[in-house]
Design a protein around this motif. Structure first.
Motif, PDB file in Angstrom:
ATOM      1  N   GLN A  69       0.956  -1.080   0.052  1.00 41.53           N
ATOM      2  CA  GLN A  69      -0.113  -0.004   0.079  1.00 41.53           C
ATOM      3  C   GLN A  69       0.896   1.416   0.073  1.00 41.53           C
ATOM      4  O   GLN A  69       0.482   2.220  -0.511  1.00 41.53           O
ATOM      5  N   GLU A  71       3.297   1.677  -1.736  1.00 38.90           N
ATOM      6  CA  GLU A  71       3.722   2.080  -3.067  1.00 38.90           C
ATOM      7  C   GLU A  71       2.733   3.107  -3.715  1.00 38.90           C
ATOM      8  O   GLU A  71       3.146   3.704  -4.558  1.00 38.90           O
ATOM      9  N   THR A  72       1.664   3.176  -3.059  1.00 36.45           N
ATOM     10  CA  THR A  72       0.651   4.033  -4.109  1.00 36.45           C
ATOM     11  C   THR A  72       0.727   5.519  -3.255  1.00 36.45           C
ATOM     12  O   THR A  72       0.101   6.508  -4.125  1.00 36.45           O
ATOM     13  N   GLU A 179      -0.081   9.173 -16.029  1.00 34.40           N
ATOM     14  CA  GLU A 179       0.677   8.320 -15.186  1.00 34.40           C
ATOM     15  C   GLU A 179       1.782   7.565 -15.928  1.00 34.40           C
ATOM     16  O   GLU A 179       1.524   7.102 -17.250  1.00 34.40           O
TER      17      GLU A 179
END
Length: 492
Positions: A69, A71-72, A179
């Motif tokens: 998590q 990583e977000t 992104e």
């Protein structure tokens, strides 16, 4: 070090790590403790954390899930795993998520000291590099937005650039935002979402390799610039090249390859008129004709027969008017359909066109042709009656559209379609028609007639009257008297 977060469900171990960290040679502004991954994520989402020491086996959310998590997060902390499990698989999995180190319990004071010293060095190095980039970004943005730069500003900017890149020439790259558009190990300066685009400042020697390795498509590249004060010009060149790449659906366009097209006044006016025409036709049986004409303008821009910039501006005006006009006709639970992205935010014209046609189809799908047509006609008839009854008042289109509970833009389009003229001219015609009757049938002063038909300023009334009738009100009255007397003599 500013913040250290310790994530450990066993209180004694957590307190012990906190005590060893607070006594180390590395100064830590704040040490925060929590019991599991859920609590940790709440903290990480709410504030910036420099370093996390965490266990793997914890209730509610374990260390593995917490690492995933994290990583977000926009700003990921440095992570050290302190675990009681000497498991190679755990270590490998954690390293995949960029964990700084993996140590086993019981952890010693010397180990904590060494970890914090190494982390402090790493973070200070990142801070130094980030400060230089921030200074450069500041000057870059300043050059892009300022119209006049002092000589001192130029010298300072050039010095900042040389501190990082020396005397190398550079280019600006303009690419669609989104992104995945910032590659790892990028050798330049990255500016995210500047007027809907990502910009990259890149030393020329890295350009060929960057183009070969990048996954970005449809980007524009400026001419090589030697001095940093030319950054503003380079940004404009890169944006123009990006527009060319967008329209032609090419992977890369250099500034010296751009097609230059100067539109005529007639073409600009044509596109301005097409905006209203498109929005009016899209909910009718003529929608296919409108869409084909829209596509043909992109085709013409792609082949150098129309200005790409003007086509993009026309498109944004269509999107805005579509959203405004159909606001009151779309069901409440479908209102999100009216949100849109400007065309230039898409990779290229083809990808935008697919999404645009789909967007139009979704909006039209929520409408019934018969319902829209009948509802509009009923409201416009009501508006026309209201105008005839109140033309002598201080009347405008906003008041009338509000009276019939109709969106202002939609009212404007529907009114013109129903009556054949726009609101202002329709109101003028009614007022002048009544003025002509009063001039012919009464002895009222022209000033009084002006007020009776809705004009407080009699000079303004006389000017409008002459523009429509070709003669002044007084001459019109004289002509009417002459005509009537001639008819009387002829009849006698």
């Amino acid at each position: 070090m500013q913040t250290l977060l310790i994530v450990e469900d066993e209180k004694l171990i957590r307190k012990g790590i906190a005590a060893m960290a607070s006594r180390s040679s590395v100064h830590i502004d704040e040490i925060i403790e929590c019991r599991n991954g859920e609590e940790a994520m709440e903290i990480l989402k709410s504030r910036k954390i420099d370093t996390v020491f965490m266990d793997i086996r914890m209730p509610k959310m374990d260390g593995l899930e917490l690492a995933r998590q994290m990583e977000t997060l926009d700003e990921k902390p440095d992570v050290v795993v302190i675990s009681g499990y000497d498991d190679f698989n755990y270590a490998v999995e954690m390293l995949k998520h960029g964990v700084f180190d993996y140590v086993l319990k019981p952890v010693k004071r010397e180990t904590i000291e060494e970890l914090l010293v190494n982390l402090e060095k790493k973070q200070q190095k990142n801070i130094t590099k980030a400060k230089k980039e921030i200074q450069l970004l500041y000057h870059q943005i300043k050059f892009m937005t300022a119209s006049n730069m002092s000589e001192q500003d130029r010298d300072n900017a050039q010095k900042q650039y040389r501190d990082i890149y020396g005397d190398e020439s550079y280019v600006i790259i303009c690419a669609p935002s989104g992104e995945g558009n910032k590659e790892d190990n990028f050798q330049g300066v990255f500016l995210e979402n500047i007027r809907g685009q990502n910009l990259f400042l890149l030393p020329v020697r890295f350009l060929e390799e960057w183009c070969r390795q990048t996954n970005i498509r449809c980007f524009g590249v400026s001419k090589a610039q030697e001095y940093f004060y030319q950054c503003s010009q380079a940004c404009r060149e890169a944006r123009e090249a990006r527009v060319d790449a967008f329209m032609k659906c090419r992977t890369m366009v250099r500034a010296d390859e751009c097609t230059v097209y100067e539109p005529s006044e007639g073409e600009i006016k044509e596109m301005e008129q097409f905006v209203e025409q498109f929005v009016r036709q899209i909910s009718t049986k003529n929608r296919d004709t409108a869409l084909k004409r829209f596509e043909s303008m992109y085709f013409e821009a792609r082949h150098g027969h129309r200005s790409p910039w003007d086509v993009l501006k026309m498109t944004e005006n269509i999107q805005k008017m579509m959203s405004d006009v159909y606001q009151t006709l779309i069901p409440e639970d479908k209102k999100d359909l009216l949100k849109y992205d400007p065309p230039f935010n898409y990779e290229n014209a083809e990808s935008f066109m697919r999404e645009f046609k789909n967007w139009i189809g979704q909006i039209v799908g929520c409408l019934s042709d018969e319902f829209v047509s009948d509802q509009n006609k009923r409201k416009i008839r009501e508006a026309v009656d209201y105008i005839h009854e109140n033309f002598y008042k201080d009347l405008n289109m906003a008041q009338v559209s509000n009276y019939v509970s109709m969106n202002y833009s939609l009212f404007s389009l529907a009114f013109k379609e129903y009556t054949g003229v726009n609101f202002v001219n329709y109101l003028k015609n009614i007022r002048i028609k009544e003025a002509k009757r009063l001039l012919a049938e009464t002895d009222l002063k022209i000033t009084d007639i002006s007020h009776k038909v809705g004009y407080e300023n009699d000079k303004h009334f006389m000017k409008i009257f002459k523009n429509i009738c070709g003669v002044s009100p007084s001459d019109y009255r004289k002509n009417q008297v002459t005509v009537h007397s001639g008819n009387t003599r002829q009849g006698g």
